[in-house]
Scaffold this active site. Sequence first.
Site, short mmCIF file in Angstrom:
data_model
loop_
_atom_site.label_atom_id
_atom_site.label_comp_id
_atom_site.label_asym_id
_atom_site.label_seq_id
_atom_site.Cartn_x
_atom_site.Cartn_y
_atom_site.Cartn_z
N HIS A 192 -34.37 -0.30 -55.58
CA HIS A 192 -35.21 0.96 -55.80
C HIS A 192 -36.05 0.58 -57.08
O HIS A 192 -35.59 0.63 -58.20
CB HIS A 192 -34.64 2.12 -55.90
CG HIS A 192 -35.35 3.33 -56.18
ND1 HIS A 192 -35.09 4.16 -57.27
CD2 HIS A 192 -36.26 3.82 -55.17
CE1 HIS A 192 -35.93 5.08 -57.00
NE2 HIS A 192 -36.68 5.14 -55.82
N ASP B 295 -43.46 0.90 -55.52
CA ASP B 295 -44.30 2.06 -55.19
C ASP B 295 -45.94 1.54 -55.64
O ASP B 295 -45.91 1.11 -56.52
CB ASP B 295 -44.01 3.27 -56.01
CG ASP B 295 -42.52 3.76 -55.66
OD1 ASP B 295 -42.11 3.55 -54.59
OD2 ASP B 295 -42.17 4.24 -56.69
N HIS C 40 -44.48 3.90 -60.40
CA HIS C 40 -44.05 4.94 -59.68
C HIS C 40 -44.95 6.05 -59.44
O HIS C 40 -44.97 6.68 -58.15
CB HIS C 40 -42.81 5.79 -60.46
CG HIS C 40 -42.37 6.98 -60.01
ND1 HIS C 40 -41.73 7.32 -58.57
CD2 HIS C 40 -42.14 8.26 -60.64
CE1 HIS C 40 -41.18 8.40 -58.60
NE2 HIS C 40 -41.46 9.12 -59.66
#
Length: 346
Positions: free
Chosen positions: A20, A49, A62
Amino acid sequence: MAGVLPQSEPLAERALVIAHRGASAWRPEHTLAAYRKAIEDGADVIEPDLVCTRDGVLVARHENEISGTTNVADLPAFADRRTTRVVDGQSLTGWFTEDFTLAELKTLRARERIPALRPHNTAWNDQFEIPTFDEVMALAREMSTQTGRAIGLYPETKHPSYFRGIGLPEEETLLEALAAHWSDAEACGPVFIQSFETANLRALRHQIGAHHPVIRLVQLMGMDAAQSFDWTSQHDSRRYADLMTADGLRTIADYADAIGPDKHALLAHPALIGDAHAAGLLVHPYTFRPENAFLPAALRGPGSDATRHPDGLLAELRGMLEAGIDGLFIDDPALGRRAVEATNRP
C-alpha cells in the site's frame, strides 16, 4: 478482529500481498524508495495512487493536494501557487499537482504524511523525488529481473471525475502507459486498476474488453454511508452499502474482477467475502497497518498510538486470511508476507 468472520473458499490460490503506497510503514509513501523496499520485503504488487500534472503526466501521490506529502510549502518560488479548489465536492486549500508541470514537481521532495504516527520516517524527509508512473513501472520491471518474481502493479486513479472535468483524463493516459511499457504478458506481473468511482471502471471494461491478458479492474468501497463521487455528482442516492449486497456484487461482476472493501466493512457485512466469491469477485480489503492506532482494540499492544505491534497485526491478518480474502493492502509488506506464508487456507 477477523476471527469472528465466517470462512469462505478463496478464489486465489495464494493471497496477494499488495504494498500500500509501497512499504509506507518504513519510508515516505509513494516514493521509489518505498516501492523498492516493499518488493525487497516480499510484496507481490506495488500500489501507486495516480494524479496528473498540468502537462498531463501521471505521478504517484496520495492526493493531488501535496502540502502534506512534499516540501512545497517551504519553497518561496511556489508560494503563489497556493490556492483553493473544490475536489469531489470538498473545498481544499493548498498546492495541487495540476498546477505544476512535471519539471516543476521534480524540484519538490517527498515527506512523511503522518509524522506523529511514523516519526522514524521523517529521517527520510526531503530525500526523494515524486516519481512518475513510468518510473514506477521501470522499477517494477528492474526488480522483477533482480528477484526472479514478476512484480505487479495496482494503480488507483484518484479523483477521476475531477481530473476529466479539467481536461486531464487519467484512464486514457494510464492505458497508453501500460500499452507502451507493460504489454508483455509473459514478462510482466498483473495489473489491477482500482477506483472508488464506478463509471470510469465501466468505461475501462469497455475499452480493454472482458478478458485482457494482464489488466484486472477493482471496485473500491468505502463504508456503508459513503458514496462514489460519480453518483454524488449525478444526484444518485446509492451508497457503498448497496454494492455490498449479493445483488450489488453481481452487478459489480459485470465490469470488475475484484472488490477492495474497507477492512471494517467485512465485520459489518459478514457475508461479504462469501457473496463476492459467489459472484466471481476476488476480495482485497484495505488497509492493514502495524501501529497501535490502526489495530483493533483487542489486538493493540503496550505503548502509544505510534507504537508498532507486529504480533497484533499478524493476528489480525491471520483471521482475515482464514476467512478467505484473496489479497491484502498493507503498509508493512514483510509482515504481510509472513502472514500469508504461515496461514493454512481453507
